[in-house]
Design an enzyme around this catalytic site. Structure first.
Site, short mmCIF file in Angstrom:
data_model
loop_
_atom_site.label_atom_id
_atom_site.label_comp_id
_atom_site.label_asym_id
_atom_site.label_seq_id
_atom_site.Cartn_x
_atom_site.Cartn_y
_atom_site.Cartn_z
N GLY A 13 0.56 -1.20 0.22
CA GLY A 13 -0.64 -0.02 0.48
C GLY A 13 0.86 1.35 0.16
O GLY A 13 2.27 1.08 -0.97
N ILE A 14 0.06 2.11 1.15
CA ILE A 14 0.64 3.39 1.11
C ILE A 14 2.27 3.56 1.09
O ILE A 14 3.57 4.28 0.91
CB ILE A 14 0.55 4.70 2.19
CG1 ILE A 14 -1.01 4.79 1.09
CG2 ILE A 14 0.95 5.94 2.36
CD1 ILE A 14 -1.83 5.70 2.67
N ASN A 82 4.31 4.59 9.23
CA ASN A 82 3.44 4.24 8.10
C ASN A 82 2.42 3.06 8.47
O ASN A 82 1.03 3.10 8.50
CB ASN A 82 3.37 4.24 6.90
CG ASN A 82 2.58 3.38 5.72
OD1 ASN A 82 1.75 4.45 4.97
ND2 ASN A 82 2.35 1.86 5.57
N GLN A 141 -14.94 9.17 11.65
CA GLN A 141 -16.12 8.42 10.66
C GLN A 141 -16.97 7.57 11.30
O GLN A 141 -16.17 6.90 11.85
CB GLN A 141 -14.98 8.30 9.49
CG GLN A 141 -15.45 6.83 8.68
CD GLN A 141 -16.78 7.33 7.67
OE1 GLN A 141 -17.64 8.12 7.73
NE2 GLN A 141 -16.75 6.67 6.53
N GLY A 143 -18.09 4.17 13.11
CA GLY A 143 -16.93 3.37 13.14
C GLY A 143 -16.22 2.88 13.27
O GLY A 143 -15.53 2.14 12.95
N TYR A 147 -9.72 4.25 15.07
CA TYR A 147 -9.29 5.02 13.85
C TYR A 147 -9.05 5.84 14.29
O TYR A 147 -8.08 6.69 13.84
CB TYR A 147 -9.38 3.76 12.77
CG TYR A 147 -8.79 4.25 11.43
CD1 TYR A 147 -7.56 3.19 11.09
CD2 TYR A 147 -9.13 5.77 11.05
CE1 TYR A 147 -7.10 3.99 10.11
CE2 TYR A 147 -8.30 6.10 10.23
CZ TYR A 147 -7.51 4.58 8.98
OH TYR A 147 -6.42 4.88 8.11
N PRO A 177 -3.85 10.97 4.37
CA PRO A 177 -4.74 11.13 3.39
C PRO A 177 -6.26 10.61 3.39
O PRO A 177 -6.56 10.31 4.65
CB PRO A 177 -3.83 9.70 2.99
CG PRO A 177 -3.00 9.38 3.73
CD PRO A 177 -2.97 10.41 5.12
N GLY A 178 -6.41 10.60 2.39
CA GLY A 178 -8.01 11.16 1.59
C GLY A 178 -7.71 8.86 1.96
O GLY A 178 -7.81 8.35 1.98
N TYR A 179 -9.27 9.28 0.67
CA TYR A 179 -9.03 6.91 0.23
C TYR A 179 -7.89 6.93 -0.48
O TYR A 179 -8.52 7.34 -1.87
CB TYR A 179 -10.71 6.60 0.27
CG TYR A 179 -11.47 6.95 1.49
CD1 TYR A 179 -11.38 5.54 2.18
CD2 TYR A 179 -11.76 8.10 1.78
CE1 TYR A 179 -12.83 6.29 3.31
CE2 TYR A 179 -12.96 8.45 2.96
CZ TYR A 179 -13.04 6.80 3.41
OH TYR A 179 -14.36 6.76 4.91
N1 CAA Z 1 -23.15 7.79 8.49
C1 CAA Z 1 -24.20 7.55 9.25
N2 CAA Z 1 -24.86 6.69 9.34
C2 CAA Z 1 -24.85 5.88 8.97
C3 CAA Z 1 -23.41 6.17 7.90
C4 CAA Z 1 -22.46 6.76 7.62
N3 CAA Z 1 -21.82 7.36 7.13
N4 CAA Z 1 -22.96 4.79 7.66
C5 CAA Z 1 -24.30 3.85 8.11
N5 CAA Z 1 -24.42 4.46 8.66
C6 CAA Z 1 -25.56 3.88 9.42
C7 CAA Z 1 -27.05 3.14 8.73
O1 CAA Z 1 -27.51 4.09 8.08
C8 CAA Z 1 -27.87 2.46 9.67
O2 CAA Z 1 -28.79 2.42 9.82
P1 CAA Z 1 -29.54 2.77 10.61
O3 CAA Z 1 -29.52 0.78 11.48
O4 CAA Z 1 -30.48 3.28 11.06
O5 CAA Z 1 -30.63 1.16 8.94
C9 CAA Z 1 -26.61 2.28 10.39
O6 CAA Z 1 -25.13 3.48 10.57
C10 CAA Z 1 -25.78 0.47 10.42
O7 CAA Z 1 -24.82 0.90 9.35
P2 CAA Z 1 -24.52 -0.82 8.80
O8 CAA Z 1 -25.43 -1.87 8.41
O9 CAA Z 1 -23.64 -0.33 7.11
O10 CAA Z 1 -24.17 -1.18 9.85
P3 CAA Z 1 -23.12 -2.25 10.04
O11 CAA Z 1 -22.83 -2.54 11.26
O12 CAA Z 1 -22.88 -3.58 8.88
O13 CAA Z 1 -21.56 -1.56 9.90
C11 CAA Z 1 -19.69 -0.33 9.57
C12 CAA Z 1 -21.11 -0.16 10.63
C13 CAA Z 1 -18.42 -1.49 9.88
C14 CAA Z 1 -18.81 0.70 10.40
C15 CAA Z 1 -19.61 0.33 8.37
O14 CAA Z 1 -20.75 1.55 7.81
C16 CAA Z 1 -18.50 0.93 7.53
O15 CAA Z 1 -17.36 -0.52 7.06
N6 CAA Z 1 -18.65 2.52 7.31
C17 CAA Z 1 -16.98 2.36 6.61
C18 CAA Z 1 -16.19 2.44 7.79
C19 CAA Z 1 -15.39 3.76 6.49
O16 CAA Z 1 -14.80 4.80 5.81
N7 CAA Z 1 -14.37 2.89 6.36
C20 CAA Z 1 -12.94 3.56 6.74
C21 CAA Z 1 -11.75 2.24 6.33
S1 CAA Z 1 -10.44 3.04 5.47
C22 CAA Z 1 -9.58 3.97 5.80
O17 CAA Z 1 -9.94 4.00 7.38
C23 CAA Z 1 -8.11 4.25 5.41
C24 CAA Z 1 -8.65 6.02 5.27
O18 CAA Z 1 -7.44 6.56 6.46
C25 CAA Z 1 -9.54 6.86 4.50
#
Ligand code: CAA
Length: 240
Positions: A13-14, A82, A141, A143, A147, A177-179
């Site tokens: 990766g990065i 990193n 963010q 979830g 992090y 970084p962003g995504y």
């Molecule tokens: N904003 C607000 N609400 C959100 C949301 C968001 N972005 N995403 C999901 N929700 C809500 C859903 O609408 C849902 O609401 P309801 O129950 O009322 O319908 C509720 O939250 C549950 O959502 P999920 O069904 O998706 O729940 P889950 O438990 O299956 O998954 C999660 C939750 C793991 C957080 C999943 O949503 C996910 O993976 N999200 C992405 C997180 C992310 O961006 N990670 C970045 C990884 S890469 C990285 O980190 C590199 C970097 O530096 C950028």
């Protein structure tokens, strides 16, 4: 003699992109990895970059890795923190292990590595430390309480360390970084990822090499007046 650069998590990766770029820039690069020996060795064979197995979440492991590099090549003048992991889950479902492992790998690692190199950098009067934060350390963010906390912590750590060492020829900076199109981002659920890409004005994920280009500048001799700074590379997704 080439300056010695240590890149944590530098076989994918990065991190791999940064290691490759710094090698091209003429540094003696060593990458750490913690996971699969086979793929790390394959990376090393392919790039000619030496790899060392070391777990950044353990102080003693970092101490040993730094000592090994110093013994072979001399003092480390450039560090790129990193290595990072995600264990995404809503806080109301998150386990202590998911919290602690992300904090240990993504934030405590900076203490574990920097504590083992900073005294020699100070004595030498030169050092470059670049740490990889994230857009999600700046804006939060869903979830990612673990992090986002760790990635925000990197920024505070770096500002304090920059102040402590500004008069010693050592710069300490952060890239947020962003995504980026790495394994970490590719493991996000495709529907969720599509939504995220929709929020990026540039309309795509970043390439790891776009992050490496800035790291290369920040560790160069030319960047001696840049310290304590955080640089976003996020395609316009979040502007402060
Ligand atoms: N904003 C607000 N609400 C959100 C949301 C968001 N972005 N995403 C999901 N929700 C809500 C859903 O609408 C849902 O609401 P309801 O129950 O009322 O319908 C509720 O939250 C549950 O959502 P999920 O069904 O998706 O729940 P889950 O438990 O299956 O998954 C999660 C939750 C793991 C957080 C999943 O949503 C996910 O993976 N999200 C992405 C997180 C992310 O961006 N990670 C970045 C990884 S890469 C990285 O980190 C590199 C970097 O530096 C950028």
């Amino acid at each position: 003699m080439s300056k010695v650069a240590l890149i944590t998590g530098g076989t994918r990766g990065i991190g791999a992109a940064i290691a490759n770029k710094l090698k091209t820039d003429g540094f003696r690069v060593v990458s750490t990895y913690v996971g699969k020996d086979e793929s790390a060795q394959a990376y090393s064979k392919q790039t000619g970059i030496e790899v060392i197995k070391s777990d950044v979440s353990y102080f003693e492991s970092c101490k040993a890795a730094v000592a090994e590099v110093e013994k072979k090549y001399g003092e480390i003048e450039i560090v790129v923190n990193n290595a990072g992991i995600t264990k995404d889950r809503f806080l109301h479902k998150m386990s202590p292990e998911e919290w602690n492992s992300v904090i240990n790998t993504n934030l405590n690692s900076l203490f574990n590595i920097c504590r083992n190199v900073i005294e020699k950098m100070r004595a030498k009067g030169f050092g470059r430390i670049v740490s990889i934060s994230s857009i999600n350390g700046l804006k939060g963010q869903v979830g990612q309480t673990n992090y986002s906390a760790a990635k925000a912590g990197i920024i505070g750590f770096s500002k304090a360390l920059a102040l402590e060492n500004a008069n010693k020829g050592i710069t300490v900076n952060v890239i947020a970084p962003g995504y980026v199109g790495t394994d970490m981002v590719k493991k996000i659920d495709p529907t969720i990822l599509k939504g995220i890409v929709g929020q990026i004005p540039v309309g795509r994920l970043a390439e790891p090499e776009e992050i490496a280009a800035l790291a290369s500048y920040l560790v160069s001799d030319k960047a001696g007046f840049i310290t304590g700074a955080t640089f976003s590379i996020n395609g316009g997704q979040y502007m402060q």
